[in-house]
Scaffold this motif. Structure first.
Motif, PDB file in Angstrom:
ATOM      1  N   ARG A   7     -30.592 -26.697   5.238  1.00 54.18           N
ATOM      2  CA  ARG A   7     -30.568 -26.802   3.781  1.00 54.18           C
ATOM      3  C   ARG A   7     -31.585 -27.868   3.390  1.00 54.18           C
ATOM      4  O   ARG A   7     -31.461 -29.018   3.817  1.00 54.18           O
ATOM      5  CB  ARG A   7     -29.177 -27.202   3.289  1.00 54.18           C
ATOM      6  N   PRO A   8     -32.580 -27.515   2.586  1.00 52.77           N
ATOM      7  CA  PRO A   8     -33.610 -28.487   2.223  1.00 52.77           C
ATOM      8  C   PRO A   8     -33.046 -29.805   1.672  1.00 52.77           C
ATOM      9  O   PRO A   8     -33.543 -30.882   2.025  1.00 52.77           O
ATOM     10  CB  PRO A   8     -34.443 -27.742   1.173  1.00 52.77           C
ATOM     11  N   ARG A   9     -32.025 -29.745   0.873  1.00 58.48           N
ATOM     12  CA  ARG A   9     -31.464 -30.965   0.275  1.00 58.48           C
ATOM     13  C   ARG A   9     -30.903 -31.916   1.321  1.00 58.48           C
ATOM     14  O   ARG A   9     -30.798 -33.114   1.086  1.00 58.48           O
ATOM     15  CB  ARG A   9     -30.437 -30.624  -0.786  1.00 58.48           C
ATOM     16  N   ASP A  10     -30.541 -31.398   2.505  1.00 60.85           N
ATOM     17  CA  ASP A  10     -30.011 -32.250   3.554  1.00 60.85           C
ATOM     18  C   ASP A  10     -31.087 -33.129   4.185  1.00 60.85           C
ATOM     19  O   ASP A  10     -30.773 -34.030   4.959  1.00 60.85           O
ATOM     20  CB  ASP A  10     -29.319 -31.413   4.629  1.00 60.85           C
ATOM     21  N   CYS A  11     -32.341 -32.880   3.863  1.00 57.22           N
ATOM     22  CA  CYS A  11     -33.441 -33.724   4.340  1.00 57.22           C
ATOM     23  C   CYS A  11     -33.649 -34.929   3.431  1.00 57.22           C
ATOM     24  O   CYS A  11     -34.425 -35.824   3.760  1.00 57.22           O
ATOM     25  CB  CYS A  11     -34.739 -32.915   4.418  1.00 57.22           C
ATOM     26  N   ALA A  12     -32.970 -34.961   2.294  1.00 52.61           N
ATOM     27  CA  ALA A  12     -33.090 -36.081   1.357  1.00 52.61           C
ATOM     28  C   ALA A  12     -31.977 -37.092   1.618  1.00 52.61           C
ATOM     29  O   ALA A  12     -30.866 -36.717   1.984  1.00 52.61           O
ATOM     30  CB  ALA A  12     -32.996 -35.569  -0.081  1.00 52.61           C
ATOM     31  N   ARG A  13     -32.296 -38.339   1.412  1.00 46.73           N
ATOM     32  CA  ARG A  13     -31.266 -39.381   1.562  1.00 46.73           C
ATOM     33  C   ARG A  13     -30.272 -39.332   0.411  1.00 46.73           C
ATOM     34  O   ARG A  13     -29.143 -39.791   0.549  1.00 46.73           O
ATOM     35  CB  ARG A  13     -31.910 -40.753   1.653  1.00 46.73           C
ATOM     36  N   THR A  14     -30.713 -38.812  -0.724  1.00 44.29           N
ATOM     37  CA  THR A  14     -29.829 -38.616  -1.875  1.00 44.29           C
ATOM     38  C   THR A  14     -29.885 -37.128  -2.256  1.00 44.29           C
ATOM     39  O   THR A  14     -30.622 -36.741  -3.163  1.00 44.29           O
ATOM     40  CB  THR A  14     -30.267 -39.494  -3.068  1.00 44.29           C
ATOM     41  N   PRO A  15     -29.120 -36.297  -1.553  1.00 43.61           N
ATOM     42  CA  PRO A  15     -29.193 -34.847  -1.768  1.00 43.61           C
ATOM     43  C   PRO A  15     -28.966 -34.414  -3.211  1.00 43.61           C
ATOM     44  O   PRO A  15     -29.568 -33.446  -3.671  1.00 43.61           O
ATOM     45  CB  PRO A  15     -28.100 -34.297  -0.850  1.00 43.61           C
ATOM     46  N   ALA A  16     -28.125 -35.123  -3.947  1.00 44.33           N
ATOM     47  CA  ALA A  16     -27.837 -34.737  -5.329  1.00 44.33           C
ATOM     48  C   ALA A  16     -29.061 -34.864  -6.232  1.00 44.33           C
ATOM     49  O   ALA A  16     -29.114 -34.246  -7.298  1.00 44.33           O
ATOM     50  CB  ALA A  16     -26.690 -35.575  -5.890  1.00 44.33           C
ATOM     51  N   ALA A  17     -30.061 -35.632  -5.819  1.00 41.72           N
ATOM     52  CA  ALA A  17     -31.276 -35.820  -6.619  1.00 41.72           C
ATOM     53  C   ALA A  17     -32.297 -34.707  -6.385  1.00 41.72           C
ATOM     54  O   ALA A  17     -33.291 -34.612  -7.107  1.00 41.72           O
ATOM     55  CB  ALA A  17     -31.903 -37.174  -6.303  1.00 41.72           C
ATOM     56  N   TYR A  20     -34.104 -32.728  -9.181  1.00 43.68           N
ATOM     57  CA  TYR A  20     -33.812 -33.371 -10.467  1.00 43.68           C
ATOM     58  C   TYR A  20     -34.650 -34.619 -10.721  1.00 43.68           C
ATOM     59  O   TYR A  20     -35.054 -34.870 -11.849  1.00 43.68           O
ATOM     60  CB  TYR A  20     -32.327 -33.759 -10.554  1.00 43.68           C
ATOM     61  N   SER A  21     -34.855 -35.429  -9.708  1.00 41.69           N
ATOM     62  CA  SER A  21     -35.603 -36.675  -9.863  1.00 41.69           C
ATOM     63  C   SER A  21     -37.012 -36.495  -9.320  1.00 41.69           C
ATOM     64  O   SER A  21     -37.192 -35.881  -8.264  1.00 41.69           O
ATOM     65  CB  SER A  21     -34.923 -37.806  -9.080  1.00 41.69           C
ATOM     66  N   ARG A  22     -37.977 -37.055 -10.022  1.00 40.04           N
ATOM     67  CA  ARG A  22     -39.373 -36.903  -9.574  1.00 40.04           C
ATOM     68  C   ARG A  22     -39.548 -37.439  -8.158  1.00 40.04           C
ATOM     69  O   ARG A  22     -40.117 -36.787  -7.305  1.00 40.04           O
ATOM     70  CB  ARG A  22     -40.326 -37.613 -10.533  1.00 40.04           C
ATOM     71  N   GLU A  23     -39.092 -38.631  -7.910  1.00 43.89           N
ATOM     72  CA  GLU A  23     -39.232 -39.264  -6.588  1.00 43.89           C
ATOM     73  C   GLU A  23     -37.850 -39.431  -5.968  1.00 43.89           C
ATOM     74  O   GLU A  23     -36.937 -39.925  -6.625  1.00 43.89           O
ATOM     75  CB  GLU A  23     -39.894 -40.635  -6.730  1.00 43.89           C
ATOM     76  N   ILE A  24     -37.726 -39.020  -4.725  1.00 45.19           N
ATOM     77  CA  ILE A  24     -36.494 -39.258  -3.988  1.00 45.19           C
ATOM     78  C   ILE A  24     -36.851 -39.755  -2.590  1.00 45.19           C
ATOM     79  O   ILE A  24     -37.986 -39.602  -2.142  1.00 45.19           O
ATOM     80  CB  ILE A  24     -35.578 -38.010  -3.921  1.00 45.19           C
ATOM     81  N   ARG A  25     -35.883 -40.333  -1.912  1.00 48.78           N
ATOM     82  CA  ARG A  25     -36.092 -40.836  -0.555  1.00 48.78           C
ATOM     83  C   ARG A  25     -35.714 -39.755   0.439  1.00 48.78           C
ATOM     84  O   ARG A  25     -34.761 -39.010   0.224  1.00 48.78           O
ATOM     85  CB  ARG A  25     -35.268 -42.098  -0.350  1.00 48.78           C
ATOM     86  N   TRP A  26     -36.461 -39.714   1.537  1.00 43.54           N
ATOM     87  CA  TRP A  26     -36.298 -38.657   2.531  1.00 43.54           C
ATOM     88  C   TRP A  26     -35.769 -39.199   3.846  1.00 43.54           C
ATOM     89  O   TRP A  26     -35.830 -40.397   4.108  1.00 43.54           O
ATOM     90  CB  TRP A  26     -37.643 -37.952   2.748  1.00 43.54           C
ATOM     91  N   ALA A  27     -35.305 -38.291   4.672  1.00 41.57           N
ATOM     92  CA  ALA A  27     -34.815 -38.630   6.007  1.00 41.57           C
ATOM     93  C   ALA A  27     -35.914 -39.316   6.811  1.00 41.57           C
ATOM     94  O   ALA A  27     -37.100 -39.078   6.588  1.00 41.57           O
ATOM     95  CB  ALA A  27     -34.363 -37.356   6.726  1.00 41.57           C
ATOM     96  N   ASP A  28     -35.500 -40.138   7.732  1.00 42.66           N
ATOM     97  CA  ASP A  28     -36.432 -40.841   8.601  1.00 42.66           C
ATOM     98  C   ASP A  28     -37.156 -39.838   9.495  1.00 42.66           C
ATOM     99  O   ASP A  28     -36.527 -38.990  10.125  1.00 42.66           O
ATOM    100  CB  ASP A  28     -35.662 -41.847   9.452  1.00 42.66           C
ATOM    101  N   GLU A  29     -38.471 -39.926   9.525  1.00 42.28           N
ATOM    102  CA  GLU A  29     -39.273 -38.994  10.308  1.00 42.28           C
ATOM    103  C   GLU A  29     -39.683 -39.572  11.665  1.00 42.28           C
ATOM    104  O   GLU A  29     -40.219 -38.841  12.495  1.00 42.28           O
ATOM    105  CB  GLU A  29     -40.526 -38.587   9.516  1.00 42.28           C
ATOM    106  N   SER A  30     -39.438 -40.849  11.877  1.00 37.68           N
ATOM    107  CA  SER A  30     -39.864 -41.455  13.141  1.00 37.68           C
ATOM    108  C   SER A  30     -39.062 -40.841  14.294  1.00 37.68           C
ATOM    109  O   SER A  30     -37.844 -40.733  14.239  1.00 37.68           O
ATOM    110  CB  SER A  30     -39.686 -42.966  13.111  1.00 37.68           C
ATOM    111  N   GLY A  31     -39.794 -40.396  15.285  1.00 32.76           N
ATOM    112  CA  GLY A  31     -39.168 -39.788  16.447  1.00 32.76           C
ATOM    113  C   GLY A  31     -38.670 -38.363  16.241  1.00 32.76           C
ATOM    114  O   GLY A  31     -38.062 -37.789  17.131  1.00 32.76           O
ATOM    115  N   ALA A  32     -38.931 -37.804  15.075  1.00 36.04           N
ATOM    116  CA  ALA A  32     -38.467 -36.439  14.788  1.00 36.04           C
ATOM    117  C   ALA A  32     -39.301 -35.416  15.553  1.00 36.04           C
ATOM    118  O   ALA A  32     -40.503 -35.609  15.766  1.00 36.04           O
ATOM    119  CB  ALA A  32     -38.550 -36.157  13.286  1.00 36.04           C
TER     120      ALA A  32
END
Length: 115
Positions: A7-17, A20-32
């Protein structure tokens, strides 16, 4: 209907955003893994498009439900798509570009380890 791999929203640190919000924080990509980086990049792209679609609908005084009905589409699917609960298809991008005359081209480069 098949179950999506993620689910794309599960890659966001704040899935509810998502969408809806222009800028959101994403999951950590280091070591992915490369597959996970692709999922996060896909989620970022879909979020960008979902936000722009919502903005275009609001500018036309349309709701997601109005848009879906206008296009003869399933409202609940579009709601889920714009919230990042399901993955956007190229057909969805084409429909939005045609119907809303909104060019959906990303200004960002997604999926690189430098993002």
């Amino acid at each position: 209907m098949t179950t999506a791999r993620f689910r794309p929203r599960d890659c966001a640190r704040t899935p509810a955003a998502f969408g809806y919000s222009r800028e959101i924080r994403w999951a950590d990509e280091s070591g992915a893994s490369d597959d996970r980086l692709d999922q996060i990049g896909t989620a970022k792209l879909q979020h960008e498009f979902a936000y722009r679609i919502r903005d275009a609908l609001a500018a036309r005084d349309l709701t997601v439900k109005d848009f879906a009905e206008m296009e003869g589409q399933d409202y609940f699917r579009w709601r889920r798509l714009l919230r990042g609960e399901i993955i956007m298809r190229l057909e969805d991008v084409t429909r939005v570009e045609r119907s809303l005359e909104l060019r959906l081209v990303s200004e960002h480069r997604y999926g690189s380890r430098e993002d």
